[in-house]
Design an enzyme around this catalytic site. Structure first.
Site, PDB file in Angstrom:
ATOM      1  N   ASP A  73      37.447 -46.615  54.585  1.00  0.00           N
ATOM      2  CA  ASP A  73      37.711 -48.031  54.803  1.00  0.00           C
ATOM      3  C   ASP A  73      38.871 -48.474  53.920  1.00  0.00           C
ATOM      4  O   ASP A  73      39.281 -47.761  52.987  1.00  0.00           O
ATOM      5  CB  ASP A  73      36.464 -48.897  54.625  1.00  0.00           C
ATOM      6  CG  ASP A  73      35.994 -48.990  53.181  1.00  0.00           C
ATOM      7  OD1 ASP A  73      36.710 -48.510  52.290  1.00  0.00           O
ATOM      8  OD2 ASP A  73      34.923 -49.561  52.949  1.00  0.00           O
ATOM      9  N   ASN A 123      42.962 -60.665  53.735  1.00  0.00           N
ATOM     10  CA  ASN A 123      42.684 -61.815  54.591  1.00  0.00           C
ATOM     11  C   ASN A 123      42.786 -63.125  53.813  1.00  0.00           C
ATOM     12  O   ASN A 123      43.310 -64.125  54.311  1.00  0.00           O
ATOM     13  CB  ASN A 123      41.282 -61.695  55.205  1.00  0.00           C
ATOM     14  CG  ASN A 123      41.225 -60.709  56.361  1.00  0.00           C
ATOM     15  OD1 ASN A 123      42.203 -60.532  57.086  1.00  0.00           O
ATOM     16  ND2 ASN A 123      40.086 -60.063  56.537  1.00  0.00           N
ATOM     17  N   HIS A 169      44.238 -64.187  58.237  1.00  0.00           N
ATOM     18  CA  HIS A 169      43.561 -63.241  59.135  1.00  0.00           C
ATOM     19  C   HIS A 169      44.523 -62.593  60.131  1.00  0.00           C
ATOM     20  O   HIS A 169      44.276 -61.484  60.596  1.00  0.00           O
ATOM     21  CB  HIS A 169      42.424 -63.943  59.874  1.00  0.00           C
ATOM     22  CG  HIS A 169      41.245 -64.242  58.993  1.00  0.00           C
ATOM     23  ND1 HIS A 169      40.260 -63.317  58.711  1.00  0.00           N
ATOM     24  CD2 HIS A 169      40.909 -65.362  58.301  1.00  0.00           C
ATOM     25  CE1 HIS A 169      39.356 -63.837  57.904  1.00  0.00           C
ATOM     26  NE2 HIS A 169      39.724 -65.089  57.641  1.00  0.00           N
ATOM     27  N   ASP A 189      44.641 -58.689  60.832  1.00  0.00           N
ATOM     28  CA  ASP A 189      44.597 -58.046  62.157  1.00  0.00           C
ATOM     29  C   ASP A 189      45.766 -57.087  62.337  1.00  0.00           C
ATOM     30  O   ASP A 189      45.609 -55.991  62.906  1.00  0.00           O
ATOM     31  CB  ASP A 189      44.629 -59.111  63.251  1.00  0.00           C
ATOM     32  CG  ASP A 189      43.320 -59.888  63.344  1.00  0.00           C
ATOM     33  OD1 ASP A 189      42.322 -59.443  62.744  1.00  0.00           O
ATOM     34  OD2 ASP A 189      43.310 -60.937  64.020  1.00  0.00           O
ATOM     35  N   GLU A 212      36.674 -53.191  58.321  1.00  0.00           N
ATOM     36  CA  GLU A 212      37.799 -52.342  57.936  1.00  0.00           C
ATOM     37  C   GLU A 212      37.399 -50.879  57.806  1.00  0.00           C
ATOM     38  O   GLU A 212      38.097 -50.077  57.178  1.00  0.00           O
ATOM     39  CB  GLU A 212      38.389 -52.835  56.612  1.00  0.00           C
ATOM     40  CG  GLU A 212      37.496 -52.674  55.378  1.00  0.00           C
ATOM     41  CD  GLU A 212      36.509 -53.809  55.168  1.00  0.00           C
ATOM     42  OE1 GLU A 212      36.043 -53.970  54.023  1.00  0.00           O
ATOM     43  OE2 GLU A 212      36.195 -54.523  56.135  1.00  0.00           O
TER      44      GLU A 212
END
Length: 281
Positions: free
Chosen positions: A158, A166, A171, A175, A201
């Site tokens: 991860d 974020n 955000h 993304d 993630e």
């Protein structure tokens, strides 16, 4: 003639009309040939002609409705046999129209089903599989690897401090990072490897035919690829990942394998992140 061919009702009427008049036609032919009439001969002639007419009528009706029977059989077998999708109208009448409509509708259903299955098993951001897809694919991968007794390994990783990305950059930037990592994963996959975004993630890669050492090498290459990705407005080197690597045991279930890889991943975080750690035997 064209109207008769394109109308099931017209063809049925024609068959019935001709069949009903077979005895009359036989009697006229009998008389025209100059044979003498007698009660017995007329009775036998009408009886035989009626049987012939009835047989011809049944045969013709069977021929007319045979495409409908074939369509019904194909519809019954459709869940196991998709042969109906290859059927074409046998005639230009109403039965041919029904066959064509049924085939077209089922083709639409097949297309829609594939689209829905793709949506249900694909992560929309990264284009990788999702957790559900991994659960479906892993038994298939393990079964294929079991035949030649090949190893199967798994990489679980991860992104480090993804929540901060974020929070600090928004955000949309988060993304974009996930999409960039998805591309990095795809770039390092062999044709028979399988990758999925597990959620948030966290990512998972299944490596058929790879033992623990080979999987660790792949994970290290991927770690460098993640670290080198630049997604504006993040600075270079801001994106890193922690990796856990595990080799599947012969009778180990997927959940057990994921737990061991997850433990190695958390060990990587404890060691300062942005490292690859092997799962404990």
């Amino acid at each position: 003639m064209t109207k008769i061919k394109s109308s099931f009702v017209a063809k049925t009427f024609l068959v019935c009309f001709v069949s009903v008049h077979v005895p009359l036609i036989a009697l006229v032919a009998y008389l025209s040939m100059g044979f003498q009439l007698s009660t017995l001969s007329v009775f036998l002639l009408i009886l035989v002609a009626t049987l012939v007419g009835t047989s011809l009528c049944l045969f013709a009706i069977w021929r007319l409705i045979r495409p409908l029977n074939l369509l019904a059989d194909a519809m019954k077998r459709y869940p196991e046999d998709k042969g109906i999708l290859k059927m074409y109208p046998a005639s230009p009448d109403e039965i041919g129209t029904v066959t064509d409509i049924a085939r077209s509708m089922l083709l639409q259903v097949e297309t829609l089903t594939k689209q829905l299955k793709h949506q249900a098993t694909t992560d929309f951001l990264t284009g990788l599989g999702n957790r559900r897809a991994l659960m479906e694919q892993m038994p298939i991968i393990r079964a294929k690897a079991a035949r030649p007794e090949e190893a199967v390994s798994l990489i679980l990783f991860d992104l480090d401090h993804f929540k901060r990305i974020n929070d600090e950059y928004g955000h949309d930037a988060g993304d974009n990072v996930l999409m960039a990592i998805g591309e990095a994963v795809k770039d390092h996959l062999r044709p028979y490897d399988y990758a999925a975004r597990m959620g948030g993630e966290e990512f998972c890669i299944v490596l058929p035919g790879a033992d623990l050492a080979a999987a660790e090498t792949v994970a290290e290459r991927l770690r460098h690829a993640v670290e080198s990705r630049v997604v504006e407005p993040l600075p270079k080197g801001r994106i890193t990942g922690s990796f856990g690597v595990a080799q599947a045991r012969p009778t180990e279930r997927l959940q057990e394998l994921l737990l061991r890889a997850d433990a190695a991943l958390y060990s990587a975080k404890d060691q300062g992140r942005n490292v690859v750690v092997r799962a404990q035997p």
